[in-house]
Motif scaffolding. Structure first.
Motif, PDB file in Angstrom:
ATOM      1  N   GLN A  34      -0.145   6.051 -16.342  1.00 27.63           N
ATOM      2  CA  GLN A  34      -0.529   6.179 -14.932  1.00 27.63           C
ATOM      3  C   GLN A  34       0.346   5.246 -14.102  1.00 27.63           C
ATOM      4  O   GLN A  34       0.443   4.059 -14.391  1.00 27.63           O
ATOM      5  CB  GLN A  34      -2.005   5.829 -14.760  1.00 27.63           C
ATOM      6  CG  GLN A  34      -2.544   6.065 -13.377  1.00 27.63           C
ATOM      7  CD  GLN A  34      -4.036   5.727 -13.281  1.00 27.63           C
ATOM      8  OE1 GLN A  34      -4.625   5.202 -14.227  1.00 27.63           O
ATOM      9  NE2 GLN A  34      -4.626   6.012 -12.148  1.00 27.63           N
ATOM     10  N   ASN A  35       0.980   5.800 -13.080  1.00 23.22           N
ATOM     11  CA  ASN A  35       1.873   5.003 -12.235  1.00 23.22           C
ATOM     12  C   ASN A  35       1.064   4.100 -11.302  1.00 23.22           C
ATOM     13  O   ASN A  35       0.045   4.511 -10.765  1.00 23.22           O
ATOM     14  CB  ASN A  35       2.781   5.926 -11.419  1.00 23.22           C
ATOM     15  CG  ASN A  35       3.920   5.171 -10.767  1.00 23.22           C
ATOM     16  OD1 ASN A  35       4.440   4.228 -11.330  1.00 23.22           O
ATOM     17  ND2 ASN A  35       4.305   5.589  -9.587  1.00 23.22           N
ATOM     18  N   ALA A  36       1.526   2.880 -11.125  1.00 23.83           N
ATOM     19  CA  ALA A  36       0.884   1.920 -10.222  1.00 23.83           C
ATOM     20  C   ALA A  36       1.911   1.459  -9.200  1.00 23.83           C
ATOM     21  O   ALA A  36       3.103   1.443  -9.470  1.00 23.83           O
ATOM     22  CB  ALA A  36       0.367   0.719 -11.011  1.00 23.83           C
ATOM     23  N   VAL A  37       1.434   1.087  -8.023  1.00 26.26           N
ATOM     24  CA  VAL A  37       2.310   0.581  -6.974  1.00 26.26           C
ATOM     25  C   VAL A  37       1.832  -0.818  -6.602  1.00 26.26           C
ATOM     26  O   VAL A  37       0.661  -1.020  -6.304  1.00 26.26           O
ATOM     27  CB  VAL A  37       2.288   1.489  -5.717  1.00 26.26           C
ATOM     28  CG1 VAL A  37       3.154   0.901  -4.621  1.00 26.26           C
ATOM     29  CG2 VAL A  37       2.736   2.895  -6.072  1.00 26.26           C
ATOM     30  N   PHE A  38       2.750  -1.780  -6.659  1.00 21.58           N
ATOM     31  CA  PHE A  38       2.453  -3.149  -6.269  1.00 21.58           C
ATOM     32  C   PHE A  38       3.519  -3.633  -5.297  1.00 21.58           C
ATOM     33  O   PHE A  38       4.667  -3.197  -5.350  1.00 21.58           O
ATOM     34  CB  PHE A  38       2.433  -4.080  -7.484  1.00 21.58           C
ATOM     35  CG  PHE A  38       1.364  -3.771  -8.482  1.00 21.58           C
ATOM     36  CD1 PHE A  38       0.049  -4.097  -8.229  1.00 21.58           C
ATOM     37  CD2 PHE A  38       1.676  -3.140  -9.677  1.00 21.58           C
ATOM     38  CE1 PHE A  38      -0.945  -3.808  -9.155  1.00 21.58           C
ATOM     39  CE2 PHE A  38       0.697  -2.850 -10.612  1.00 21.58           C
ATOM     40  CZ  PHE A  38      -0.617  -3.180 -10.348  1.00 21.58           C
ATOM     41  N   GLY A  67       1.915  -7.132   0.923  1.00 25.58           N
ATOM     42  CA  GLY A  67       0.954  -6.037   0.921  1.00 25.58           C
ATOM     43  C   GLY A  67      -0.344  -6.414   1.608  1.00 25.58           C
ATOM     44  O   GLY A  67      -0.425  -7.428   2.300  1.00 25.58           O
ATOM     45  N   LYS A  68      -1.357  -5.597   1.383  1.00 27.32           N
ATOM     46  CA  LYS A  68      -2.643  -5.784   2.053  1.00 27.32           C
ATOM     47  C   LYS A  68      -3.524  -6.837   1.381  1.00 27.32           C
ATOM     48  O   LYS A  68      -4.036  -7.732   2.017  1.00 27.32           O
ATOM     49  CB  LYS A  68      -3.402  -4.457   2.086  1.00 27.32           C
ATOM     50  CG  LYS A  68      -2.720  -3.386   2.894  1.00 27.32           C
ATOM     51  CD  LYS A  68      -3.476  -2.087   2.815  1.00 27.32           C
ATOM     52  CE  LYS A  68      -2.719  -0.999   3.554  1.00 27.32           C
ATOM     53  NZ  LYS A  68      -3.330   0.307   3.386  1.00 27.32           N
ATOM     54  N   LYS A  69      -3.706  -6.706   0.081  1.00 30.10           N
ATOM     55  CA  LYS A  69      -4.627  -7.580  -0.644  1.00 30.10           C
ATOM     56  C   LYS A  69      -3.879  -8.319  -1.748  1.00 30.10           C
ATOM     57  O   LYS A  69      -3.319  -7.709  -2.648  1.00 30.10           O
ATOM     58  CB  LYS A  69      -5.744  -6.737  -1.256  1.00 30.10           C
ATOM     59  CG  LYS A  69      -6.737  -7.520  -2.066  1.00 30.10           C
ATOM     60  CD  LYS A  69      -7.764  -6.600  -2.698  1.00 30.10           C
ATOM     61  CE  LYS A  69      -8.662  -7.376  -3.633  1.00 30.10           C
ATOM     62  NZ  LYS A  69      -9.545  -6.499  -4.390  1.00 30.10           N
ATOM     63  N   GLN A  70      -3.872  -9.647  -1.694  1.00 24.86           N
ATOM     64  CA  GLN A  70      -3.189 -10.433  -2.727  1.00 24.86           C
ATOM     65  C   GLN A  70      -3.983 -10.366  -4.021  1.00 24.86           C
ATOM     66  O   GLN A  70      -5.169 -10.636  -4.056  1.00 24.86           O
ATOM     67  CB  GLN A  70      -3.032 -11.881  -2.290  1.00 24.86           C
ATOM     68  CG  GLN A  70      -2.216 -12.701  -3.277  1.00 24.86           C
ATOM     69  CD  GLN A  70      -1.921 -14.101  -2.774  1.00 24.86           C
ATOM     70  OE1 GLN A  70      -1.614 -14.290  -1.615  1.00 24.86           O
ATOM     71  NE2 GLN A  70      -2.028 -15.063  -3.658  1.00 24.86           N
ATOM     72  N   LEU A  71      -3.294  -9.978  -5.107  1.00 23.44           N
ATOM     73  CA  LEU A  71      -3.924  -9.861  -6.417  1.00 23.44           C
ATOM     74  C   LEU A  71      -3.602 -11.035  -7.324  1.00 23.44           C
ATOM     75  O   LEU A  71      -4.397 -11.404  -8.184  1.00 23.44           O
ATOM     76  CB  LEU A  71      -3.449  -8.578  -7.111  1.00 23.44           C
ATOM     77  CG  LEU A  71      -3.729  -7.267  -6.381  1.00 23.44           C
ATOM     78  CD1 LEU A  71      -3.034  -6.115  -7.090  1.00 23.44           C
ATOM     79  CD2 LEU A  71      -5.226  -7.019  -6.304  1.00 23.44           C
ATOM     80  N   SER A  72      -2.410 -11.587  -7.170  1.00 20.27           N
ATOM     81  CA  SER A  72      -1.963 -12.642  -8.077  1.00 20.27           C
ATOM     82  C   SER A  72      -0.923 -13.512  -7.382  1.00 20.27           C
ATOM     83  O   SER A  72      -0.183 -13.044  -6.520  1.00 20.27           O
ATOM     84  CB  SER A  72      -1.351 -12.008  -9.331  1.00 20.27           C
ATOM     85  OG  SER A  72      -0.879 -12.978 -10.215  1.00 20.27           O
ATOM     86  N   LYS A  83       4.127 -13.619  -5.329  1.00 16.86           N
ATOM     87  CA  LYS A  83       2.804 -13.128  -4.978  1.00 16.86           C
ATOM     88  C   LYS A  83       2.821 -11.621  -5.170  1.00 16.86           C
ATOM     89  O   LYS A  83       3.765 -10.949  -4.796  1.00 16.86           O
ATOM     90  CB  LYS A  83       2.468 -13.461  -3.530  1.00 16.86           C
ATOM     91  CG  LYS A  83       2.352 -14.937  -3.252  1.00 16.86           C
ATOM     92  CD  LYS A  83       2.083 -15.200  -1.796  1.00 16.86           C
ATOM     93  CE  LYS A  83       2.106 -16.692  -1.499  1.00 16.86           C
ATOM     94  NZ  LYS A  83       1.988 -16.971  -0.065  1.00 16.86           N
ATOM     95  N   ILE A  84       1.752 -11.094  -5.785  1.00 17.03           N
ATOM     96  CA  ILE A  84       1.645  -9.653  -6.007  1.00 17.03           C
ATOM     97  C   ILE A  84       0.476  -9.139  -5.181  1.00 17.03           C
ATOM     98  O   ILE A  84      -0.616  -9.687  -5.221  1.00 17.03           O
ATOM     99  CB  ILE A  84       1.452  -9.331  -7.491  1.00 17.03           C
ATOM    100  CG1 ILE A  84       2.604  -9.891  -8.322  1.00 17.03           C
ATOM    101  CG2 ILE A  84       1.316  -7.820  -7.690  1.00 17.03           C
ATOM    102  CD1 ILE A  84       2.451  -9.701  -9.808  1.00 17.03           C
TER     103      ILE A  84
END
Length: 86
Positions: A34-38, A67-72, A83-84
Motif C-alpha cells: 500500500q502506497n503512503a505519502v509523507f 505537512g499538516k500533522k507532525q508524526l515524527s 520532521k515527518i
C-alpha cells in the motif's frame, strides 16, 4: 578502518530514514504494498539526495515540505533534524 566517509554517512542517513518511515507505516496501519505519502521537513540538503532510494525501499512518496500533522521528529546527526508529516 574507522573513518566515516561521506558515502558511509549518507548510507547511515538513508537507513535511519527508512527505519523511521517503516515504523510510521506500521503505526498508521499501512499494509504491505500500500502506497503512503509523507512530507519531510529537513535542515540538510544532503537528505534530498537519498529521497528516491528511500521511496523505493518504503513504498512511500516523500515530499519535501511541511505537512499538516507532525508524526515524527528525530536527528540524523548532531545538526540534521528531520520532521515527518502526514
Amino acid at each position: 578502518d574507522t573513518e566515516i566517509t561521506p558515502a558511509l554517512k549518507k548510507e547511515g542517513f538513508k537507513r535511519e530514514l527508512v527505519r523511521q518511515i517503516q515504523s510510521l507505516r506500521k503505526k498508521l496501519g499501512y499494509k504491505y504494498g500500500q502506497n503512503a505519502v509523507f512530507c519531510l521537513e529537513c535542515s540538510e540538503k544532503a537528505v534530498s539526495s537519498i529521497i528516491k532510494e528511500v521511496e523505493a525501499e518504503t513504498n512511500s512518496e516523500l515530499r519535501i515540505k511541511k505537512g499538516k500533522k507532525q508524526l515524527s521528529r528525530f536527528l540524523l546527526d548532531a545538526n540534521i533534524e528531520v520532521k515527518i508529516y502526514q
